[in-house]
Motif scaffolding. Structure first.
Motif, mmCIF file in Angstrom:
data_model
loop_
_atom_site.group_PDB
_atom_site.id
_atom_site.type_symbol
_atom_site.label_atom_id
_atom_site.label_comp_id
_atom_site.label_asym_id
_atom_site.label_seq_id
_atom_site.Cartn_x
_atom_site.Cartn_y
_atom_site.Cartn_z
ATOM 1 N N UNK A 172 0.828 -1.213 0.000
ATOM 2 C CA UNK A 172 0.000 0.000 0.000
ATOM 3 C C UNK A 172 0.856 1.253 0.000
ATOM 4 N N UNK A 173 1.917 1.244 0.807
ATOM 5 C CA UNK A 173 2.832 2.395 0.847
ATOM 6 C C UNK A 173 3.476 2.612 -0.510
ATOM 7 N N UNK A 174 3.872 1.521 -1.149
ATOM 8 C CA UNK A 174 4.500 1.592 -2.476
ATOM 9 C C UNK A 174 3.545 2.221 -3.492
ATOM 10 N N UNK A 175 2.299 1.782 -3.497
ATOM 11 C CA UNK A 175 1.308 2.300 -4.447
ATOM 12 C C UNK A 175 1.067 3.793 -4.208
ATOM 13 N N UNK A 176 0.926 4.183 -2.954
ATOM 14 C CA UNK A 176 0.700 5.604 -2.639
ATOM 15 C C UNK A 176 1.888 6.441 -3.052
ATOM 16 N N UNK A 213 1.477 12.358 -9.291
ATOM 17 C CA UNK A 213 0.687 13.579 -9.112
ATOM 18 C C UNK A 213 1.559 14.829 -9.191
ATOM 19 N N UNK A 214 2.799 14.717 -8.777
ATOM 20 C CA UNK A 214 3.708 15.873 -8.862
ATOM 21 C C UNK A 214 4.202 16.093 -10.291
ATOM 22 N N UNK A 215 4.130 15.030 -11.097
ATOM 23 C CA UNK A 215 4.658 15.032 -12.464
ATOM 24 C C UNK A 215 6.166 15.235 -12.476
ATOM 25 N N UNK A 226 9.493 3.503 5.057
ATOM 26 C CA UNK A 226 8.885 3.754 6.367
ATOM 27 C C UNK A 226 7.613 4.598 6.229
ATOM 28 N N UNK A 227 6.568 4.187 6.912
ATOM 29 C CA UNK A 227 5.293 4.897 6.804
ATOM 30 C C UNK A 227 5.415 6.346 7.267
ATOM 31 N N UNK A 228 6.186 6.576 8.336
ATOM 32 C CA UNK A 228 6.322 7.946 8.844
ATOM 33 C C UNK A 228 6.939 8.861 7.789
ATOM 34 N N UNK A 249 0.480 19.078 -4.157
ATOM 35 C CA UNK A 249 -0.555 18.053 -4.323
ATOM 36 C C UNK A 249 -1.676 18.338 -3.322
ATOM 37 N N UNK A 250 -2.815 17.690 -3.554
ATOM 38 C CA UNK A 250 -3.957 17.843 -2.653
ATOM 39 C C UNK A 250 -4.532 16.484 -2.296
ATOM 40 N N UNK A 251 -5.071 16.375 -1.087
ATOM 41 C CA UNK A 251 -5.857 15.228 -0.632
ATOM 42 C C UNK A 251 -5.117 13.897 -0.526
ATOM 43 N N UNK A 252 -3.810 13.918 -0.472
ATOM 44 C CA UNK A 252 -3.089 12.661 -0.313
ATOM 45 C C UNK A 252 -3.044 12.207 1.136
#
Length: 71
Positions: free
Chosen positions: A5-9, A16-18, A46-48, A63-66
């Motif tokens: 999940x961290x990798x995908x995000x 999103x930043x391009x 690391x998640x943090x 970016x917004x809403x991440x």
């Protein structure tokens, strides 16, 4: 949050930043190879750290809403 999940995000965030991997890594002072390994799933991010990157990009208006995806 699991490694996948961290990798995908992270990938979605960079998209999103391009920004290229090179620029993204330089912007955050992360070795480019480390960023590549995170994105390819060879190493776990690391998640943090992902939360801090999201926070910085949102506060700078890049970016917004991440933060919703990381919560």
């Amino acid at each position: 949050m699991d490694k996948h999940s961290l990798r995908i995000i992270l990938i979605q965030l960079r998209d999103a930043t391009e920004w290229s991997q090179k620029y993204f890594a330089e912007y955050f002072y992360i070795p480019r190879r480390t960023l590549q390994e995170w994105e390819h799933g060879k190493r776990g991010m690391p998640e943090y750290l992902l939360r801090l990157i999201v926070y910085k990009l949102e506060n700078e208006g890049i970016v917004k809403d991440f933060s919703k995806k990381v919560s």
